[in-house]
Scaffold this motif. Sequence first.
Motif, PDB file in Angstrom:
ATOM      1  N   ASP A  34       0.841  -1.200   0.000  1.00  0.00           N
ATOM      2  CA  ASP A  34       0.000   0.000   0.000  1.00  0.00           C
ATOM      3  C   ASP A  34       0.877   1.252   0.000  1.00  0.00           C
ATOM      4  OD1 ASP A  34      -2.454  -1.214  -0.103  1.00  0.00           O
ATOM      5  OD2 ASP A  34      -2.755  -1.256   2.061  1.00  0.00           O
ATOM      6  N   ARG A  80       0.070   3.782  -2.507  1.00  0.00           N
ATOM      7  CA  ARG A  80      -0.623   4.747  -3.371  1.00  0.00           C
ATOM      8  C   ARG A  80      -1.536   5.692  -2.582  1.00  0.00           C
ATOM      9  NH1 ARG A  80      -1.003   3.125  -8.956  1.00  0.00           N
ATOM     10  NH2 ARG A  80      -3.161   3.792  -9.099  1.00  0.00           N
ATOM     11  N   SER A 134      -5.680   4.362  -3.504  1.00  0.00           N
ATOM     12  CA  SER A 134      -6.203   3.110  -4.048  1.00  0.00           C
ATOM     13  C   SER A 134      -5.405   1.968  -3.436  1.00  0.00           C
ATOM     14  CB  SER A 134      -6.116   3.081  -5.580  1.00  0.00           C
ATOM     15  OG  SER A 134      -4.764   3.193  -6.000  1.00  0.00           O
ATOM     16  N   GLY A 194       0.153  -1.230  -4.772  1.00  0.00           N
ATOM     17  CA  GLY A 194       1.132  -0.381  -5.440  1.00  0.00           C
ATOM     18  C   GLY A 194       1.798  -1.132  -6.573  1.00  0.00           C
ATOM     19  N   VAL A 200      -0.142  -2.044 -11.235  1.00  0.00           N
ATOM     20  CA  VAL A 200      -0.436  -2.237  -9.822  1.00  0.00           C
ATOM     21  C   VAL A 200      -0.506  -3.734  -9.559  1.00  0.00           C
ATOM     22  CG1 VAL A 200      -2.152  -1.896  -8.008  1.00  0.00           C
ATOM     23  CG2 VAL A 200      -1.623  -0.040  -9.604  1.00  0.00           C
ATOM     24  N   TYR A 226      -6.351   1.605   2.489  1.00  0.00           N
ATOM     25  CA  TYR A 226      -5.195   1.904   1.649  1.00  0.00           C
ATOM     26  C   TYR A 226      -3.913   2.044   2.465  1.00  0.00           C
ATOM     27  CZ  TYR A 226      -9.011   3.171  -1.535  1.00  0.00           C
ATOM     28  OH  TYR A 226     -10.148   3.170  -2.290  1.00  0.00           O
ATOM     29  N   ARG A 285       3.412   9.934  -2.990  1.00  0.00           N
ATOM     30  CA  ARG A 285       2.650   8.704  -3.199  1.00  0.00           C
ATOM     31  C   ARG A 285       2.981   8.100  -4.556  1.00  0.00           C
ATOM     32  NH1 ARG A 285       1.446   7.978   2.012  1.00  0.00           N
ATOM     33  NH2 ARG A 285       0.244   9.699   2.870  1.00  0.00           N
ATOM     34  N   SER A 286       2.874   6.799  -4.602  1.00  0.00           N
ATOM     35  CA  SER A 286       3.119   6.087  -5.851  1.00  0.00           C
ATOM     36  C   SER A 286       1.950   6.294  -6.809  1.00  0.00           C
ATOM     37  CB  SER A 286       3.298   4.598  -5.567  1.00  0.00           C
ATOM     38  OG  SER A 286       3.522   3.877  -6.759  1.00  0.00           O
ATOM     39  N   THR A 287       2.264   6.406  -8.095  1.00  0.00           N
ATOM     40  CA  THR A 287       1.253   6.487  -9.140  1.00  0.00           C
ATOM     41  C   THR A 287       1.657   5.560 -10.278  1.00  0.00           C
ATOM     42  OG1 THR A 287       2.335   8.266 -10.382  1.00  0.00           O
ATOM     43  CG2 THR A 287       0.852   8.920  -8.577  1.00  0.00           C
ATOM     44  N   SER A 330      -9.795   3.339  -7.678  1.00  0.00           N
ATOM     45  CA  SER A 330      -8.781   4.066  -6.945  1.00  0.00           C
ATOM     46  C   SER A 330      -9.427   5.328  -6.416  1.00  0.00           C
ATOM     47  CB  SER A 330      -7.562   4.378  -7.810  1.00  0.00           C
ATOM     48  OG  SER A 330      -7.728   5.501  -8.582  1.00  0.00           O
TER      49      SER A 330
END
Length: 872
Positions: A64, A66, A69, A72, A107, A362, A599-601, A829
Amino acid sequence: MSKVKTLSALLIAMLVIGMLPVLNVTAQNPYLPLWEHLPDGEPRVFEDPDNPGKYRIYIIGSHDVRFTSYCGPDIRVWSAPADDLTNWRDDGAVFTFQDPLTLQWDVMFAPDMVEVLRRDENGDRTIREYYLYPHSRGPGREAMVAKSNRPDGSFEPINLAENGRSLLPGSIMGFDPAVYIDYIDDPSDPDYEIGFRAYGYWGFQRAWAAELDQNTMWSLRPGTQIINYFIPASSAYGILRDPEGTVYPHIFDDEDLTTFNYFEAFSIRKVGNKYVNVFSGYSGPDYGLGSTNSALRYMFADHPLGPWRSGGVLVDSRAPVLNQDGSRLRESYSGHNTHGGIEYINGQWYAFYHRAPRGFGYARQPMVAPVHIQWDEKSVADGGRVTIKGFDPYADDKIWTARASNGTEYIGAEVISEGFHIYGLPPYQYYSAGIACYLSNTRNQASAWDIWDNHAPITDAANGNIIGYKYFDFRETDRNTAFNLFLTPKTEDEFKIQVWLDGPWEDGAWNGTRMGEITVPANSAQETAQFVIDVTEFIENLDRKHAVFLVAEGGSGALFDLIGLGFSSDANKITRPVIPTVGISLDGIPIALPSIPVRSTGENGIVGYNYYEIDVALPVDADIITTVTASASSSDVKITVNPLTDVFGTAVVDFDYNGIVKTYTLNFAPVSNLSEPVVFPIVESNPVFEGSAKISWGDVIGFLDAGDPPGAVSFTINVAEAGTYAMSVFHTTPWGAASHLYQINDGEPIVFSYSEGDWLTSSFGDIELNEGTNTIKISFNSGITEVRWIELQSYLSEEEMGLIVHVPRPYDPPEQGDVPAENEDPTSSETLAPAENSEDDSGGGRLIWVIAGAALVVIGGTIAFILCKKKK
């Protein structure tokens, strides 16, 4: 302002390597650091590849990272020596996948990993192979399989097609996969030469299974078929969701189909002479609580493909316990879908699962609990059974259950703070408040993101709130033992905290003992302080483990944040660990740093919590390179500054504390002539639908299909001034090329092709709008996409750009009811709305500084005097 850039392979390596040291977290719950959010953890014991003959427990999970959502871009692995479950090591991101065409990062949902021991030329099982089933959510890549010669990777895909982005025909593994390897030692068995059979299991609200080809480990074994309805799936406890009349040949004929309650995911192990399959399922009414998929259930059989009998609940992450008088059961922690399995370690069976603090799905944390497993030699077909219950090392039968006087009984694993310490936590040390396992107000549990600080507070404790910790080991106690609380007052009024042993009530079913009272005086400084009471007389003659409960007493509103706790004595002092602080200065002037990592995208592919970004805006005509310096409050922090080489460029600062690195990237760019984006959710803008169009998941405009008329949605937006606006669209387009027709105020339709990926913002370009109400119509053109909102930015005048003061828009965790349950939409998400006046920069990790003349710049509550940098 500049966007987060796509991470190069080098940067990803830096993010991973910076988080690999061994971390002693004393094996309490959660058993990994409180900042690590590793859900769906699959436990496996493998031989240590670096120490032959020694074994390690590996936790293979999604990640987790992100925040808006689930999960990751990486499959994360942690491990510890099987004989020392206090020394956990982050083995890093063992698998990621970037689409070579779209450059989006897939993801990864709930994974599994298996070891395969193949026979060598002498017939001995010496060839070790590890197969990872990562459950990629990339378009068409759900059945991806990867392989390595080590359990800690790295893993490489083995069923990719030549184009490097789709899978080979025959790839069958699906949602939340699991695999079981059944070794063959009978020379008369047709599979003796290859040495094993492999079975695959998967499903979301419908269960599937198959026998795998041992040569590929990703395709169906020749001559066999996929089992389409493996076990009964439910939509709630006791309510079947499979089509009426569905036949289940892999269930015993006399089994009640409503007792399985499958939701998703499998994890299979062998116990004695039987097979036990654990899965995420519905429970609650069977022991007097509401139906939830916050539980793991199990079933057992004589063969990996059944037929099966239902076993019941393995663990409910809502932590069922008795109420005050013992008349019924109640929940004592927040619920959310959980995943996991069982594993046998050093003579003890454990149940592994995850919890979701305050119900926020999340930022999930890995949990463990010992269980007691009974099995008999009889086959299941002849009446043999496997029974799994909670474990109590002090009970005569080693079984723990919670039984209420109304007859309801929870027999699953107990939700506890002690983790792997099955005889209780060592009392004479400091513990973060975040290991609480009993919360009368489940909203009080906060999340953690600081990779230097194994800490998560219990926030805003109010009158009557109960906070519990189970259990502490009091078999050996010191003289003059004191109980210590570390808390931060949140009120000017006096308040008290009652400290209880065993339970928070002296009457009823708990038989608690009040050990003392902590009084926090009125007008106490609202900073973390230590409070101590002597408890020697209550614990000096104890001979087993016991729980500690805290009960808050005071006026209205929040009284305190609980930071930590622990016991001390003459021989064992206790102190609260405090991590170093760090700072960055521009030309000698300190700037505020973000408290939350980026945050990761799908675009940036970040796999950890150690990357922070700061945008620094300079005048367009600036020509002097900014000097970037850094500092830390402790000499234990090693600092590396990679300075600017151009006026507009990037500086990178690394802070290394005990081998764990935080990276701050400062992006220097000309000040933008665009205002802050204003979000217009389509569902809040009076949408009107035509043809095949609708709202999905409560806040998304769903598929617009071709038809007569084509699917379309019209909605209105209001702007204060007429003029040119830059428009962007927030959408998900993970299924290939797609486009819509956009019509602004009845103008000519414009074809807009979306960027492919999972929930991202694409720039539409400039549009002309009228003052007040404007209408935008979106119509089907090609492909499949979903849209959540549009963003508008106005162009700033030179006067407006003369002084720009930017306050970052923080994002708070949503209320529990605002987060979609995982059974509602596995690919959603949820993006959170900006929270006004929030001090928690939970959504970003980016701050924007603006250097534009001599100005006061307000950043996240910090005011700094910034000098201009212009051409002379």
